[in-house]
Scaffold this motif. Structure first.
Motif, PDB file in Angstrom:
ATOM      1  N   ARG A  56       9.285  32.907 -14.290  1.00 38.35           N
ATOM      2  CA  ARG A  56       8.342  33.952 -14.106  1.00 38.35           C
ATOM      3  C   ARG A  56       7.169  33.591 -14.668  1.00 38.35           C
ATOM      4  N   VAL A  57       5.953  33.980 -14.368  1.00 42.26           N
ATOM      5  CA  VAL A  57       4.608  33.793 -14.698  1.00 42.26           C
ATOM      6  C   VAL A  57       3.973  35.177 -15.315  1.00 42.26           C
ATOM      7  N   GLU A  58       3.924  35.250 -16.508  1.00 44.53           N
ATOM      8  CA  GLU A  58       3.782  36.655 -17.413  1.00 44.53           C
ATOM      9  C   GLU A  58       2.701  36.319 -18.233  1.00 44.53           C
ATOM     10  N   GLU A  59       2.326  37.580 -18.657  1.00 41.50           N
ATOM     11  CA  GLU A  59       1.129  37.840 -19.613  1.00 41.50           C
ATOM     12  C   GLU A  59       1.848  37.341 -20.723  1.00 41.50           C
ATOM     13  N   VAL A  60       1.477  36.436 -21.811  1.00 34.97           N
ATOM     14  CA  VAL A  60       1.741  36.153 -23.051  1.00 34.97           C
ATOM     15  C   VAL A  60       0.522  36.081 -24.140  1.00 34.97           C
ATOM     16  N   PRO A  61       0.822  36.072 -25.297  1.00 33.41           N
ATOM     17  CA  PRO A  61      -0.418  35.961 -26.197  1.00 33.41           C
ATOM     18  C   PRO A  61      -1.104  34.966 -26.067  1.00 33.41           C
ATOM     19  N   ASP A  62      -2.400  35.280 -26.215  1.00 36.24           N
ATOM     20  CA  ASP A  62      -3.684  33.926 -26.297  1.00 36.24           C
ATOM     21  C   ASP A  62      -3.159  32.885 -27.258  1.00 36.24           C
ATOM     22  N   PRO A  63      -3.289  31.529 -27.015  1.00 34.75           N
ATOM     23  CA  PRO A  63      -3.003  30.852 -28.289  1.00 34.75           C
ATOM     24  C   PRO A  63      -4.129  31.017 -29.327  1.00 34.75           C
ATOM     25  N   ALA A  64      -3.923  30.465 -30.391  1.00 28.05           N
ATOM     26  CA  ALA A  64      -4.776  30.724 -31.406  1.00 28.05           C
ATOM     27  C   ALA A  64      -4.545  29.618 -32.506  1.00 28.05           C
ATOM     28  N   ILE A  65      -5.841  29.276 -33.236  1.00 28.72           N
ATOM     29  CA  ILE A  65      -5.620  28.364 -34.220  1.00 28.72           C
ATOM     30  C   ILE A  65      -4.731  28.955 -35.411  1.00 28.72           C
ATOM     31  N   ARG A  66      -3.587  28.233 -35.723  1.00 29.48           N
ATOM     32  CA  ARG A  66      -2.587  28.435 -36.977  1.00 29.48           C
ATOM     33  C   ARG A  66      -2.782  27.655 -38.152  1.00 29.48           C
ATOM     34  N   GLN A  67      -3.224  26.459 -37.870  1.00 33.88           N
ATOM     35  CA  GLN A  67      -3.324  25.337 -38.976  1.00 33.88           C
ATOM     36  C   GLN A  67      -4.727  24.702 -38.647  1.00 33.88           C
ATOM     37  N   PRO A  68      -5.243  24.442 -39.964  1.00 33.82           N
ATOM     38  CA  PRO A  68      -6.621  23.431 -39.820  1.00 33.82           C
ATOM     39  C   PRO A  68      -6.593  22.188 -38.613  1.00 33.82           C
ATOM     40  N   THR A  69      -5.261  21.718 -38.467  1.00 37.94           N
ATOM     41  CA  THR A  69      -5.109  20.509 -37.361  1.00 37.94           C
ATOM     42  C   THR A  69      -5.041  20.961 -36.053  1.00 37.94           C
ATOM     43  N   ASP A  70      -4.947  22.181 -35.890  1.00 30.74           N
ATOM     44  CA  ASP A  70      -4.660  22.484 -34.423  1.00 30.74           C
ATOM     45  C   ASP A  70      -5.936  22.515 -33.465  1.00 30.74           C
ATOM     46  N   ALA A  71      -5.838  22.551 -31.934  1.00 31.44           N
ATOM     47  CA  ALA A  71      -6.633  22.749 -31.287  1.00 31.44           C
ATOM     48  C   ALA A  71      -6.256  23.735 -30.037  1.00 31.44           C
ATOM     49  N   VAL A  72      -7.095  24.403 -29.367  1.00 30.31           N
ATOM     50  CA  VAL A  72      -6.736  25.066 -28.258  1.00 30.31           C
ATOM     51  C   VAL A  72      -7.395  24.517 -27.112  1.00 30.31           C
ATOM     52  N   VAL A  73      -6.335  24.131 -26.074  1.00 27.28           N
ATOM     53  CA  VAL A  73      -6.954  23.465 -24.834  1.00 27.28           C
ATOM     54  C   VAL A  73      -6.681  24.602 -23.561  1.00 27.28           C
ATOM     55  N   ARG A  74      -7.706  24.672 -22.840  1.00 30.80           N
ATOM     56  CA  ARG A  74      -7.519  25.555 -21.651  1.00 30.80           C
ATOM     57  C   ARG A  74      -7.072  24.108 -20.537  1.00 30.80           C
ATOM     58  N   VAL A  75      -6.207  24.558 -19.995  1.00 26.17           N
ATOM     59  CA  VAL A  75      -5.609  23.781 -19.055  1.00 26.17           C
ATOM     60  C   VAL A  75      -6.131  23.642 -17.707  1.00 26.17           C
ATOM     61  N   LEU A  76      -6.527  22.619 -17.220  1.00 24.55           N
ATOM     62  CA  LEU A  76      -7.050  22.570 -15.793  1.00 24.55           C
ATOM     63  C   LEU A  76      -6.065  22.078 -14.667  1.00 24.55           C
ATOM     64  N   LYS A  77      -5.148  21.137 -15.120  1.00 19.48           N
ATOM     65  CA  LYS A  77      -3.951  20.633 -14.531  1.00 19.48           C
ATOM     66  C   LYS A  77      -2.576  20.537 -15.315  1.00 19.48           C
ATOM     67  N   ALA A  78      -1.622  20.794 -14.714  1.00 18.76           N
ATOM     68  CA  ALA A  78      -0.439  20.826 -15.090  1.00 18.76           C
ATOM     69  C   ALA A  78       0.523  20.660 -14.187  1.00 18.76           C
ATOM     70  N   CYS A  79       1.833  20.218 -14.144  1.00 12.75           N
ATOM     71  CA  CYS A  79       2.697  19.947 -13.221  1.00 12.75           C
ATOM     72  C   CYS A  79       4.279  20.474 -13.494  1.00 12.75           C
ATOM     73  N   ILE A  80       5.123  20.455 -12.779  1.00 17.17           N
ATOM     74  CA  ILE A  80       6.532  20.412 -12.914  1.00 17.17           C
ATOM     75  C   ILE A  80       7.255  19.146 -12.985  1.00 17.17           C
ATOM     76  N   CYS A  81       8.013  18.920 -14.126  1.00 18.55           N
ATOM     77  CA  CYS A  81       8.757  17.582 -14.225  1.00 18.55           C
ATOM     78  C   CYS A  81      10.163  17.829 -13.685  1.00 18.55           C
ATOM     79  N   GLY A  82      10.495  16.610 -13.237  1.00 20.12           N
ATOM     80  CA  GLY A  82      12.010  16.502 -12.652  1.00 20.12           C
ATOM     81  C   GLY A  82      13.000  17.175 -13.965  1.00 20.12           C
TER      82      GLY A  82
END
Length: 347
Positions: A13-39
């Protein structure tokens, strides 16, 4: 945000989930432009790999940095980046050795508590050790962006298999498996200079891509007939190098049957529903080497990236169906039913 979750076998399913947020100083948040399904996502989809109801899924994505933690020094908001399918800190002994998939601080996208790649955005732990920057201009070139997405998994995994199989200039290579990884194995073998590449597969649409990627021969038979065909093509000896890109007992047995004495098998098919398929006595008697496993694609991206950017290699044809995020459940059905080779997702 919206993201793909799995609730049970065949229940994506495609559902509403919490927005990603910085949790650790070494984190980044990336807005996805392309993704895919793997075998390999299909093993969870089919119930052969356990998942918790509501767990995220998807491990291949590229996108734009939206936010960085205070400890991130290598990236800025607006950077175009690709993520390998495993995050890693980039500083441990394993990362230093290039085995980023064994990083003690690492993990897989879609594991419990982490974001999956099949969503609108992803929190990336250890951004400096994980992400790789891409040229900003690639964001406006849809074909190139699609080709660059393959760096997140399948192209690096095919390369890992070719290295494990010991592919060298002038060698003969056989590829077991006509999925995206097997086809990228063909591409990798050609890039490494193989003279003859034998693709084993029965689906014309896929073997046509194999030929486009550099396969010199196609064997559509299976079992004993496939063994006989490969032997006939190799003067009765078998292939110097065999890429195993399926992960079943039968595929491994086929690989052992068609490899030349003294040759090597590079295995990257995720093992599922099988015993080993490996007879150590046969390997011992015939001096066969077996190398492979989870591909440390973060290590390979810097090497492969220039060849994708200049068009020397173009893995984009493995993506044969493009969908939006809301259509992801249908994308899984298409890949499960083998009406699609690899599904591209544009959130």
């Amino acid at each position: 945000m919206r993201a793909t979750v799995i609730h049970a076998p065949h229940d994506i399913r495609v559902e509403e989930v919490p927005d990603p947020a910085i949790r650790q100083p070494t984190d980044a948040v990336v807005r996805v432009l392309k993704a895919c399904i793997c075998g390999s996502d299909l093993w969870a989809y089919r119930g052969e790999s356990a998942r918790q109801p509501g767990q995220r899924i998807g491990h291949e994505f590229l996108g734009v940095v939206e936010e960085t933690g205070a400890g991130v020094g290598g990236f800025a908001v607006g950077d175009l980046v690709v993520a390998p399918f495993v995050w890693s800190d980039g500083t441990c002994a394993y990362c230093a050795d290039g085995l980023t998939t064994s990083c003690p601080e690492g993990g897989f996208w879609g594991s419990v508590g982490s974001d999956g790649g099949q969503g609108e955005a992803v929190r990336v732990p250890y951004a400096d050790g994980t992400l790789v920057k891409l040229p900003a201009a690639a964001a406006s070139d849809d074909r190139l962006l699609t080709a660059l997405l393959a760096l997140s998994d399948v192209l690096g995994t095919g390369h890992h298999a070719a290295l494990g199989a010991g592919v060298t200039k002038g060698s003969t290579v056989a590829v077991v498996g006509d999925g995206a990884v097997g086809l990228c194995g063909v591409l990798a073998a050609r890039r490494l200079g193989a003279e003859r590449i034998i693709a084993l597969g029965r689906h014309t649409a896929r073997t046509d891509i194999a030929r486009r990627f550099g396969a010199t021969d196609v064997v559509a038979e299976r079992g004993e007939a496939a063994l006989a065909a490969v032997r006939e093509l190799t003067r009765g000896e078998g292939a110097h190098s065999v890429i195993e890109a399926v992960g079943t007992e039968q595929s491994m047995r086929t690989a052992l049957d068609i490899v030349r004495d003294g040759g090597a098998i590079g295995y990257v098919g995720v093992p599922h529903g099988s015993a080993s398929g490996v007879d150590l006595g046969v390997m011992f008697d015939r001096n066969i080497a077996l190398r492979g496993g989870v591909a440390p694609v973060r290590t390979y991206i810097p090497e492969l990236l220039p060849d994708v950017l200049d068009g020397t290699i173009d893995p984009s044809p493995v993506f044969d169906l493009s969908i939006g995020l809301d259509e992801v459940p249908a994308g899984y059905r298409a890949m499960d039913g083998r009406t699609a080779l690899k599904v591209l997702i544009t959130p």
